[in-house]
Design an enzyme around this catalytic site. Sequence first.
Site, PDB file in Angstrom:
ATOM      1  N   LYS A 178       7.754  -0.808   0.056  1.00 26.09           N
ATOM      2  CA  LYS A 178       7.950  -0.046   1.293  1.00 26.09           C
ATOM      3  C   LYS A 178       9.320  -0.197   1.963  1.00 26.09           C
ATOM      4  O   LYS A 178       9.688   0.615   2.809  1.00 26.09           O
ATOM      5  CB  LYS A 178       6.869  -0.446   2.325  1.00 26.09           C
ATOM      6  CG  LYS A 178       5.495   0.098   2.005  1.00 26.09           C
ATOM      7  CD  LYS A 178       5.389   1.580   2.328  1.00 26.09           C
ATOM      8  CE  LYS A 178       4.324   2.289   1.557  1.00 26.09           C
ATOM      9  NZ  LYS A 178       4.759   2.998   0.350  1.00 26.09           N
ATOM     10  N   TYR A 214       0.671  -3.983 -11.685  1.00 25.61           N
ATOM     11  CA  TYR A 214       0.605  -5.105 -10.729  1.00 25.61           C
ATOM     12  C   TYR A 214      -0.475  -6.058 -11.240  1.00 25.61           C
ATOM     13  O   TYR A 214      -1.618  -5.634 -11.413  1.00 25.61           O
ATOM     14  CB  TYR A 214       0.216  -4.611  -9.343  1.00 25.61           C
ATOM     15  CG  TYR A 214       1.291  -3.817  -8.614  1.00 25.61           C
ATOM     16  CD1 TYR A 214       2.127  -4.437  -7.682  1.00 25.61           C
ATOM     17  CD2 TYR A 214       1.473  -2.455  -8.840  1.00 25.61           C
ATOM     18  CE1 TYR A 214       3.097  -3.720  -6.990  1.00 25.61           C
ATOM     19  CE2 TYR A 214       2.445  -1.729  -8.157  1.00 25.61           C
ATOM     20  CZ  TYR A 214       3.253  -2.375  -7.230  1.00 25.61           C
ATOM     21  OH  TYR A 214       4.219  -1.663  -6.550  1.00 25.61           O
ATOM     22  N   TYR A 226       0.470   3.905  -0.417  1.00 24.74           N
ATOM     23  CA  TYR A 226       1.517   3.680  -1.421  1.00 24.74           C
ATOM     24  C   TYR A 226       2.451   4.880  -1.525  1.00 24.74           C
ATOM     25  O   TYR A 226       3.670   4.721  -1.598  1.00 24.74           O
ATOM     26  CB  TYR A 226       0.880   3.368  -2.789  1.00 24.74           C
ATOM     27  CG  TYR A 226       1.835   2.729  -3.762  1.00 24.74           C
ATOM     28  CD1 TYR A 226       1.864   1.343  -3.931  1.00 24.74           C
ATOM     29  CD2 TYR A 226       2.736   3.489  -4.500  1.00 24.74           C
ATOM     30  CE1 TYR A 226       2.755   0.741  -4.816  1.00 24.74           C
ATOM     31  CE2 TYR A 226       3.630   2.901  -5.379  1.00 24.74           C
ATOM     32  CZ  TYR A 226       3.633   1.528  -5.531  1.00 24.74           C
ATOM     33  OH  TYR A 226       4.516   0.932  -6.396  1.00 24.74           O
ATOM     34  N   HIS A 259       5.832   9.230 -11.157  1.00 27.14           N
ATOM     35  CA  HIS A 259       4.635   8.445 -11.466  1.00 27.14           C
ATOM     36  C   HIS A 259       3.456   8.948 -10.631  1.00 27.14           C
ATOM     37  O   HIS A 259       3.508   8.930  -9.406  1.00 27.14           O
ATOM     38  CB  HIS A 259       4.882   6.957 -11.186  1.00 27.14           C
ATOM     39  CG  HIS A 259       5.650   6.275 -12.270  1.00 27.14           C
ATOM     40  ND1 HIS A 259       5.678   4.911 -12.437  1.00 27.14           N
ATOM     41  CD2 HIS A 259       6.398   6.781 -13.275  1.00 27.14           C
ATOM     42  CE1 HIS A 259       6.429   4.610 -13.492  1.00 27.14           C
ATOM     43  NE2 HIS A 259       6.881   5.734 -14.006  1.00 27.14           N
ATOM     44  N   PRO A 266       7.901  -7.186  -0.855  1.00 32.02           N
ATOM     45  CA  PRO A 266       8.094  -6.021  -1.731  1.00 32.02           C
ATOM     46  C   PRO A 266       6.818  -5.485  -2.385  1.00 32.02           C
ATOM     47  O   PRO A 266       6.858  -4.434  -3.028  1.00 32.02           O
ATOM     48  CB  PRO A 266       9.076  -6.532  -2.798  1.00 32.02           C
ATOM     49  CG  PRO A 266       8.990  -8.008  -2.757  1.00 32.02           C
ATOM     50  CD  PRO A 266       8.595  -8.386  -1.381  1.00 32.02           C
TER      51      PRO A 266
HETATM   52  P1  RFL Z   1      20.506  -3.329   3.192  1.00 28.72           P
HETATM   53  O1  RFL Z   1      20.267  -2.680   1.856  1.00 28.72           O
HETATM   54  O2  RFL Z   1      20.311  -4.799   3.282  1.00 28.72           O
HETATM   55  O3  RFL Z   1      21.986  -2.935   3.626  1.00 28.72           O
HETATM   56  C1  RFL Z   1      22.606  -3.554   4.734  1.00 28.72           C
HETATM   57  C2  RFL Z   1      24.114  -3.451   4.542  1.00 28.72           C
HETATM   58  O4  RFL Z   1      24.759  -3.980   5.700  1.00 28.72           O
HETATM   59  C3  RFL Z   1      25.828  -4.828   5.298  1.00 28.72           C
HETATM   60  N1  RFL Z   1      26.096  -5.812   6.374  1.00 28.72           N
HETATM   61  C4  RFL Z   1      27.137  -5.716   7.221  1.00 28.72           C
HETATM   62  N2  RFL Z   1      28.115  -4.819   7.328  1.00 28.72           N
HETATM   63  C5  RFL Z   1      29.039  -5.023   8.319  1.00 28.72           C
HETATM   64  N3  RFL Z   1      29.009  -6.072   9.161  1.00 28.72           N
HETATM   65  C6  RFL Z   1      28.020  -6.995   9.096  1.00 28.72           C
HETATM   66  N4  RFL Z   1      27.999  -8.029   9.949  1.00 28.72           N
HETATM   67  C7  RFL Z   1      27.036  -6.838   8.094  1.00 28.72           C
HETATM   68  N5  RFL Z   1      25.934  -7.542   7.735  1.00 28.72           N
HETATM   69  C8  RFL Z   1      25.394  -6.904   6.694  1.00 28.72           C
HETATM   70  C9  RFL Z   1      25.318  -5.457   4.001  1.00 28.72           C
HETATM   71  O5  RFL Z   1      26.377  -5.948   3.196  1.00 28.72           O
HETATM   72  C10 RFL Z   1      24.594  -4.281   3.367  1.00 28.72           C
HETATM   73  O6  RFL Z   1      25.433  -3.512   2.553  1.00 28.72           O
HETATM   74  O7  RFL Z   1      19.600  -2.677   4.334  1.00 28.72           O
HETATM   75  P2  RFL Z   1      19.010  -1.197   4.497  1.00 28.72           P
HETATM   76  O8  RFL Z   1      20.085  -0.171   4.301  1.00 28.72           O
HETATM   77  O9  RFL Z   1      18.215  -1.232   5.733  1.00 28.72           O
HETATM   78  O10 RFL Z   1      18.029  -0.993   3.226  1.00 28.72           O
HETATM   79  C11 RFL Z   1      16.842  -1.743   3.099  1.00 28.72           C
HETATM   80  C12 RFL Z   1      16.515  -1.945   1.620  1.00 28.72           C
HETATM   81  O11 RFL Z   1      17.658  -2.444   0.948  1.00 28.72           O
HETATM   82  C13 RFL Z   1      15.325  -2.892   1.422  1.00 28.72           C
HETATM   83  O12 RFL Z   1      14.330  -2.661   2.386  1.00 28.72           O
HETATM   84  C14 RFL Z   1      14.679  -2.717   0.034  1.00 28.72           C
HETATM   85  O13 RFL Z   1      15.562  -3.108  -0.985  1.00 28.72           O
HETATM   86  C15 RFL Z   1      13.378  -3.532  -0.077  1.00 28.72           C
HETATM   87  N6  RFL Z   1      12.775  -3.465  -1.410  1.00 28.72           N
HETATM   88  C16 RFL Z   1      12.037  -2.369  -1.813  1.00 28.72           C
HETATM   89  N7  RFL Z   1      11.889  -1.305  -1.003  1.00 28.72           N
HETATM   90  C17 RFL Z   1      11.206  -0.196  -1.416  1.00 28.72           C
HETATM   91  O14 RFL Z   1      11.070   0.768  -0.636  1.00 28.72           O
HETATM   92  N8  RFL Z   1      10.645  -0.096  -2.672  1.00 28.72           N
HETATM   93  C18 RFL Z   1      10.758  -1.121  -3.568  1.00 28.72           C
HETATM   94  O15 RFL Z   1      10.308  -0.973  -4.704  1.00 28.72           O
HETATM   95  C19 RFL Z   1      11.440  -2.324  -3.133  1.00 28.72           C
HETATM   96  N9  RFL Z   1      11.584  -3.369  -3.971  1.00 28.72           N
HETATM   97  C20 RFL Z   1      12.927  -4.539  -2.288  1.00 28.72           C
HETATM   98  C21 RFL Z   1      12.312  -4.461  -3.582  1.00 28.72           C
HETATM   99  C22 RFL Z   1      13.673  -5.671  -1.934  1.00 28.72           C
HETATM  100  C23 RFL Z   1      13.791  -6.706  -2.837  1.00 28.72           C
HETATM  101  N10 RFL Z   1      14.578  -7.813  -2.429  1.00 28.72           N
HETATM  102  C24 RFL Z   1      15.690  -8.287  -3.155  1.00 28.72           C
HETATM  103  C25 RFL Z   1      14.418  -8.316  -1.091  1.00 28.72           C
HETATM  104  C26 RFL Z   1      12.420  -5.491  -4.472  1.00 28.72           C
HETATM  105  C27 RFL Z   1      13.138  -6.626  -4.097  1.00 28.72           C
HETATM  106  C28 RFL Z   1      13.189  -7.760  -5.088  1.00 28.72           C
HETATM  107  C1  PHB Z   2      10.861  -2.599  -8.428  1.00 21.78           C
HETATM  108  O1  PHB Z   2      10.852  -1.860  -9.433  1.00 21.78           O
HETATM  109  O2  PHB Z   2      11.863  -3.252  -8.130  1.00 21.78           O
HETATM  110  C2  PHB Z   2       9.642  -2.695  -7.605  1.00 21.78           C
HETATM  111  C3  PHB Z   2       8.581  -1.844  -7.852  1.00 21.78           C
HETATM  112  C4  PHB Z   2       7.424  -1.949  -7.095  1.00 21.78           C
HETATM  113  C5  PHB Z   2       7.352  -2.894  -6.099  1.00 21.78           C
HETATM  114  C6  PHB Z   2       8.431  -3.720  -5.831  1.00 21.78           C
HETATM  115  C7  PHB Z   2       9.577  -3.629  -6.587  1.00 21.78           C
HETATM  116  O3  PHB Z   2       6.212  -2.998  -5.372  1.00 21.78           O
END
Ligand code: RFL
Ligand code: PHB
Length: 389
Positions: free
Chosen positions: A296, A200, A384, A72, A292
């Site tokens: 980031k 957005y 971004y 993109h 989100p």
């Molecule tokens: P995670 O993915 O939460 O993984 C942590 C892992 O640790 C395990 N765990 C344990 N294991 C052993 N013992 C324990 N006591 C434990 N406690 C926990 C968990 O089961 C899990 O498997 O953390 P990590 O690796 O730091 O990754 C971070 C990302 O997952 C997170 O920042 C992103 O998903 C945030 N996020 C987005 N980030 C982006 O860069 N671009 C995006 O477009 C974006 N969109 C989003 C998002 C997060 C969202 N939610 C659900 C909060 C959209 C959404 C809706």
């Molecule tokens: C997503 O596709 O899950 C998504 C994309 C952009 C954002 C957050 C989440 O800023």
Amino acid sequence: MRTQVVIIGSGPAGLLLGQLLHKSGIDTIILEQKPKDYVLGRIRAGVLEQGTVALIEEAGAGVRMRHEGLVHDGTEIEFGGIRHRIDFKGLTGKSVIIYGQTEVTRDLMDVREACGAPTVYEALDVGIRDIESESPSVRWSADGKKFAIDCDYVVGCDGFHGVSRQTIPANRLRTYERAYPFGWLGILVEKPPVSEELIYVNHERGFALCSMRSRTRSRYYLQCPIEEHAEDWTDGQFWEELTRRLDPQAVSKLQTGPSIEKSLAPLRSFVAEPMRFGRLFLAGDAAHIVPPTGAKGLNLAASDVGILSRALIELYKTNSDAGLDSYSQRALARIWKAERFSWQMTQLLHLVPDASGFDRKLQAAGLEYLFKSTAAQTALAENYVGLPY
Ligand code: RFL
Ligand code: PHB
């Protein structure tokens, strides 16, 4: 049992770190509390910065991403029913790649399995011992048995609710936090997206986002009150509300269908400093959370791991701990800029429940300035697509 680095958590941070270290001949074990399928079932991020893409490739897990990821070159921001494009490529020379976190996780798990590096799923009651000494250890239980492993270092990649950060005494950690009074209700659907790029939307009924996972799979989000539950929303209600918040052209392209997944995510900003305690290092959501809106979270997890992996490789190759000593400071310098950007995007695009008339006027002025000013668009685009490491 003994290994060099114990990694707690098999989210993107833990898996990416494991592979980058493995490539340099450093032994790791990953301890994950959930079953593998549960980890793969979490639908989260979708936007990858070029720095993240480069690290995934360096880890040897980039083949499918390069093939299936969508490049993109910009995004659209809608206000007052009118869409404005931010041209990332034209303004910064960079693009982002749309490739789901689920796919990143799957690809990293596959390369880890192929190289035979150990991951223990359903590792319960993980406990970190003697972390301020030169010989820490980690204990856990699995299948009703107790295990322990000695190591040189422990890296907490266990997300916001994990055990690693909680191991650090409260008086050795400073935390900063902001909770927002709304969440994002997300839906995944097997239908083509409404547009080539993400949209957005700042709407008077609340924020909306049209995103995607592929040319045939769409991801939509609606701002909703934090007290609501995903189960309270039928698919029909979701589509009805989304239709109200989109412009007529987007509505005419919207293909609805049964949701494959539906979940509500609270919005929060959080940072814990420093990201080190003795021989324990924190990376990713274990140390910081962003709302989100700026896409980031996953990218910050990757940049932490990029910095930390280089420091650990330097230590094992040259016996210098300079990189480990500066890890927290270097990572936090980048994290705070992403915290600021995510907070600002959130302010700019959401309907803030207790906003005064003054606040709303400021928000509108901020958006109008953005749409008219190349400098403001460049600042948004540069953040971004990702600031340098
Ligand atoms: P995670 O993915 O939460 O993984 C942590 C892992 O640790 C395990 N765990 C344990 N294991 C052993 N013992 C324990 N006591 C434990 N406690 C926990 C968990 O089961 C899990 O498997 O953390 P990590 O690796 O730091 O990754 C971070 C990302 O997952 C997170 O920042 C992103 O998903 C945030 N996020 C987005 N980030 C982006 O860069 N671009 C995006 O477009 C974006 N969109 C989003 C998002 C997060 C969202 N939610 C659900 C909060 C959209 C959404 C809706
Ligand atoms: C997503 O596709 O899950 C998504 C994309 C952009 C954002 C957050 C989440 O800023």
